[in-house]
Write a protein that holds these residues in place. Structure first.
Motif, PDB file in Angstrom:
ATOM      1  N   LYS A  11       0.838  -1.207   0.000  1.00  0.00           N
ATOM      2  CA  LYS A  11       0.000   0.000   0.000  1.00  0.00           C
ATOM      3  C   LYS A  11       0.865   1.245   0.000  1.00  0.00           C
ATOM      4  O   LYS A  11       0.431   2.309  -0.416  1.00  0.00           O
ATOM      5  CB  LYS A  11      -0.923   0.017   1.217  1.00  0.00           C
ATOM      6  N   TRP A  12       2.084   1.128   0.538  1.00  0.00           N
ATOM      7  CA  TRP A  12       3.040   2.223   0.486  1.00  0.00           C
ATOM      8  C   TRP A  12       4.434   1.649   0.505  1.00  0.00           C
ATOM      9  O   TRP A  12       4.650   0.483   0.796  1.00  0.00           O
ATOM     10  CB  TRP A  12       2.823   3.230   1.564  1.00  0.00           C
ATOM     11  N   TYR A  13       5.385   2.496   0.151  1.00  0.00           N
ATOM     12  CA  TYR A  13       6.779   2.071   0.017  1.00  0.00           C
ATOM     13  C   TYR A  13       7.662   2.741   1.055  1.00  0.00           C
ATOM     14  O   TYR A  13       7.361   3.830   1.529  1.00  0.00           O
ATOM     15  CB  TYR A  13       7.323   2.455  -1.364  1.00  0.00           C
ATOM     16  N   THR A  14       8.782   2.097   1.326  1.00  0.00           N
ATOM     17  CA  THR A  14       9.824   2.720   2.117  1.00  0.00           C
ATOM     18  C   THR A  14      10.674   3.573   1.182  1.00  0.00           C
ATOM     19  O   THR A  14      10.610   3.440  -0.049  1.00  0.00           O
ATOM     20  CB  THR A  14      10.731   1.662   2.777  1.00  0.00           C
ATOM     21  N   LEU A  32      15.126  14.211  -2.524  1.00  0.00           N
ATOM     22  CA  LEU A  32      13.852  14.509  -3.191  1.00  0.00           C
ATOM     23  C   LEU A  32      12.736  14.674  -2.159  1.00  0.00           C
ATOM     24  O   LEU A  32      11.866  15.530  -2.304  1.00  0.00           O
ATOM     25  CB  LEU A  32      13.491  13.410  -4.192  1.00  0.00           C
ATOM     26  N   ILE A  33      12.774  13.862  -1.132  1.00  0.00           N
ATOM     27  CA  ILE A  33      11.786  13.950  -0.056  1.00  0.00           C
ATOM     28  C   ILE A  33      12.008  15.225   0.753  1.00  0.00           C
ATOM     29  O   ILE A  33      11.067  15.975   1.030  1.00  0.00           O
ATOM     30  CB  ILE A  33      11.846  12.696   0.843  1.00  0.00           C
ATOM     31  N   ALA A  34      13.259  15.504   1.104  1.00  0.00           N
ATOM     32  CA  ALA A  34      13.579  16.673   1.923  1.00  0.00           C
ATOM     33  C   ALA A  34      13.204  17.981   1.225  1.00  0.00           C
ATOM     34  O   ALA A  34      12.764  18.930   1.871  1.00  0.00           O
ATOM     35  CB  ALA A  34      15.064  16.674   2.276  1.00  0.00           C
ATOM     36  N   THR A  35      13.350  18.024  -0.101  1.00  0.00           N
ATOM     37  CA  THR A  35      13.027  19.239  -0.854  1.00  0.00           C
ATOM     38  C   THR A  35      11.554  19.319  -1.235  1.00  0.00           C
ATOM     39  O   THR A  35      11.115  20.320  -1.782  1.00  0.00           O
ATOM     40  CB  THR A  35      13.873  19.324  -2.135  1.00  0.00           C
ATOM     41  N   LYS A  42       5.345  10.754   7.499  1.00  0.00           N
ATOM     42  CA  LYS A  42       6.067  10.145   8.604  1.00  0.00           C
ATOM     43  C   LYS A  42       5.116   9.203   9.320  1.00  0.00           C
ATOM     44  O   LYS A  42       4.008   9.591   9.686  1.00  0.00           O
ATOM     45  CB  LYS A  42       6.541  11.256   9.534  1.00  0.00           C
ATOM     46  N   ASP A  43       5.520   7.950   9.456  1.00  0.00           N
ATOM     47  CA  ASP A  43       4.728   6.951  10.160  1.00  0.00           C
ATOM     48  C   ASP A  43       5.582   6.427  11.306  1.00  0.00           C
ATOM     49  O   ASP A  43       6.419   5.547  11.105  1.00  0.00           O
ATOM     50  CB  ASP A  43       4.327   5.820   9.207  1.00  0.00           C
ATOM     51  N   GLY A  44       5.402   7.031  12.473  1.00  0.00           N
ATOM     52  CA  GLY A  44       6.295   6.705  13.582  1.00  0.00           C
ATOM     53  C   GLY A  44       7.670   7.253  13.265  1.00  0.00           C
ATOM     54  O   GLY A  44       7.817   8.415  12.914  1.00  0.00           O
ATOM     55  N   LYS A  45       8.675   6.391  13.295  1.00  0.00           N
ATOM     56  CA  LYS A  45      10.025   6.853  12.961  1.00  0.00           C
ATOM     57  C   LYS A  45      10.370   6.614  11.494  1.00  0.00           C
ATOM     58  O   LYS A  45      11.467   6.931  11.054  1.00  0.00           O
ATOM     59  CB  LYS A  45      11.056   6.183  13.871  1.00  0.00           C
ATOM     60  N   ILE A  49       5.955   6.351   1.434  1.00  0.00           N
ATOM     61  CA  ILE A  49       5.580   7.006   0.183  1.00  0.00           C
ATOM     62  C   ILE A  49       4.500   6.157  -0.494  1.00  0.00           C
ATOM     63  O   ILE A  49       4.689   4.954  -0.699  1.00  0.00           O
ATOM     64  CB  ILE A  49       6.793   7.157  -0.752  1.00  0.00           C
ATOM     65  N   LEU A  50       3.381   6.787  -0.806  1.00  0.00           N
ATOM     66  CA  LEU A  50       2.313   6.075  -1.510  1.00  0.00           C
ATOM     67  C   LEU A  50       2.716   5.845  -2.969  1.00  0.00           C
ATOM     68  O   LEU A  50       3.382   6.700  -3.569  1.00  0.00           O
ATOM     69  CB  LEU A  50       1.018   6.876  -1.467  1.00  0.00           C
ATOM     70  N   PRO A  51       2.310   4.717  -3.552  1.00  0.00           N
ATOM     71  CA  PRO A  51       2.642   4.454  -4.958  1.00  0.00           C
ATOM     72  C   PRO A  51       2.209   5.573  -5.895  1.00  0.00           C
ATOM     73  O   PRO A  51       2.945   5.919  -6.832  1.00  0.00           O
ATOM     74  CB  PRO A  51       1.894   3.153  -5.260  1.00  0.00           C
ATOM     75  N   GLU A  52       1.043   6.192  -5.637  1.00  0.00           N
ATOM     76  CA  GLU A  52       0.587   7.270  -6.521  1.00  0.00           C
ATOM     77  C   GLU A  52       1.479   8.503  -6.423  1.00  0.00           C
ATOM     78  O   GLU A  52       1.588   9.270  -7.372  1.00  0.00           O
ATOM     79  CB  GLU A  52      -0.877   7.628  -6.304  1.00  0.00           C
ATOM     80  N   TRP A  53       2.157   8.687  -5.278  1.00  0.00           N
ATOM     81  CA  TRP A  53       3.087   9.814  -5.155  1.00  0.00           C
ATOM     82  C   TRP A  53       4.335   9.580  -6.005  1.00  0.00           C
ATOM     83  O   TRP A  53       4.899  10.524  -6.543  1.00  0.00           O
ATOM     84  CB  TRP A  53       3.455  10.055  -3.708  1.00  0.00           C
TER      85      TRP A  53
END
Length: 67
Positions: A11-14, A32-35, A42-45, A49-53
């Motif tokens: 359902k989502w990726y690391t 890319l995430i930071a910018t 953020k899910d806990g620690k 990333i969702l596949p559609e993102w």
């Protein structure tokens, strides 16, 4: 028919999975995430990333380079 042949689709990726999917290094993917170029949450620690993102990012890059 056996249920052992079921393929689970995440359902989502690391961040590491997205890096592999895009053929990028982990550092570049984290940048890319930071910018904000690649959406994530953020899910806990952990960062997820969702596949559609990922698809949105790829589509945007194509538009920028084709159009």
């Amino acid at each position: 028919m056996s249920d052992r042949n079921v393929v689970l689709v995440p359902k989502w990726y690391t961040t590491a999975q997205v890096a592999e999917l895009l053929g990028f290094g982990l550092y570049k993917t984290k940048m890319l995430i930071a910018t904000g170029e690649l959406r994530s949450l953020k899910d806990g620690k952990y960062r997820r990333i969702l596949p559609e993102w990922v698809d949105e990012y790829v589509s945007r890059r194509v538009e920028e380079n084709v159009g």
